[in-house]
Design an enzyme around this catalytic site. Structure first.
Site, PDB file in Angstrom:
ATOM      1  N   GLY A 219       0.770  -1.235   0.000  1.00 38.04           N
ATOM      2  CA  GLY A 219       0.000   0.000   0.000  1.00 38.04           C
ATOM      3  C   GLY A 219       0.801   1.284   0.000  1.00 38.04           C
ATOM      4  O   GLY A 219       0.227   2.346   0.261  1.00 38.04           O
ATOM      5  N   LYS A 301      11.428  -2.016 -14.403  1.00 37.43           N
ATOM      6  CA  LYS A 301      12.585  -2.667 -13.792  1.00 37.43           C
ATOM      7  C   LYS A 301      13.565  -3.045 -14.908  1.00 37.43           C
ATOM      8  O   LYS A 301      13.231  -3.838 -15.797  1.00 37.43           O
ATOM      9  CB  LYS A 301      12.152  -3.938 -13.043  1.00 37.43           C
TER      10      LYS A 301
END
Length: 347
Positions: A219, A301
């Protein structure tokens, strides 16, 4: 000695990627030059002919480069013979100019951090020295940068503050709050600061907006969006922190972020999923093509090698698969690691 070109800070280990980017961007502007790098130094020098100095400053601005944290237009590189007087050797290279501020910086590395005390004391001594020499003017266009590579080896450079990184070394000093669900929250906070101007942030980030967070658990990015006053649909099969859910402005759906789609256009979509960058780029292109969001921030990434080439490949795929004109900005943020953070919207 006089030195023309760009001095750019980067994350240690990413010097070859920044060098490749600077070389490509300069070449695209018709500027010949070459990069000088030292592995794990955290910086790159891009050398050009003196006649191209102003052109290279425009060709590689900080905000438009991916791997540069901060970019400085070089004036000179000095080896100081007398460590008790570092200021006098600088002054001849500064004649005819005025500055509105001075930053004395050092590499963000194990070798550079011991220079922090010298940087502070030199900055304190340099300001009055510039005023005595008639080189200081509050309304001047440029800021002076002194980069300490060692106690006696330094780079002199300048920036226009309006077009330069607003933090020394390009590093924002963000504080990790105890209630943040994860350190990844710092990435999204820095993204809003680095990829949007203050005016753009005021326009595009508003209370009451609706957003989706793909790959949301635990979160961190959802928490940042909540702090901006948004309502968030969090997509992840994993759990979110209880205090994030307790706000009443989060809808948590245990679904796959690569297949979920909203039922209406959202103001924002953010995504920090661990997946191959080309696959993430393709999914982001779908969101933009279909008009599922107005603004997006996502991470790519990167592989261990040829990161600049992979970045270009992802950008090309984004534009091709979106099928619509895009505004794309990207940075390897201070709080990123083996990744870059991208802001994208349809023009």
């Amino acid at each position: 000695m006089q030195q023309a070109g760009a001095f750019a800070w980067c994350r240690a280990g990413f010097e070859p990627d920044l060098a490749a980017e600077l070389t490509d961007r300069a070449a695209a502007a018709g500027i010949a030059g070459y990069a000088r790098t030292e592995r794990d130094s955290g910086y790159v020098r891009f050398i050009v002919d003196a006649s191209d100095a102003e052109r290279v400053e425009r060709a590689v601005p900080w905000r438009d480069t991916v791997f540069s944290r901060s970019t400085v237009s070089m004036l000179a590189e000095l080896q100081i013979a007398d460590a008790t007087d570092r200021i006098s050797p600088m002054l001849p290279y500064l004649e005819g100019q005025t500055f509105n501020d001075v930053w004395v910086e050092h590499p963000d590395s194990d070798a550079g951090k011991p220079l922090s005390g010298l940087a502070r004391s030199l900055g304190n001594a340099l300001r009055p020295a510039l005023k005595r020499a008639g080189l200081w003017a509050p309304n001047a266009e440029r800021r002076l940068h002194v980069v300490l590579l060692s106690g006696t080896h330094l780079i002199l450079g300048t920036t226009r503050p309006a077009f330069a990184a607003p933090w020394p070394q390009g590093i924002p000093r963000l504080r990790m709050l105890a209630e943040a669900p994860s350190r990844s929250a710092l990435k999204l906070e820095e993204a809003f600061m680095s990829l949007l101007s203050p005016q753009e942030k005021a326009l595009h980030v508003k209370e009451g907006m609706r957003a989706a967070d793909l790959g949301a658990a635990p979160g961190g990015w959802t928490w940042v969006l909540l702090r901006e006053g948004m309502h968030v649909t969090a997509i992840d099969n994993g759990p979110l922190r209880d205090h994030v859910m307790a706000t009443g402005r989060v809808t948590h759906l245990r679904e796959d972020g690569f297949s979920w789609r909203p039922q209406q256009t959202l103001d924002w979509m953010v995504c920090d999923m661990v997946e191959q960058p080309i696959r993430v780029a393709s999914r982001m292109a779908t969101w933009l093509r279909e008009g599922w969001c107005r603004n997006s921030i996502f991470n790519l990434k990167l592989p261990m090698k040829k990161r600049w080439l992979e970045t270009q490949r992802c950008f090309d795929l984004l534009e091709t698969e979106a099928g619509r004109p895009l505004e794309i900005r990207a940075k390897q943020l201070y709080h990123d690691r083996e990744e870059i953070t991208v802001y994208c919207r349809v023009l």
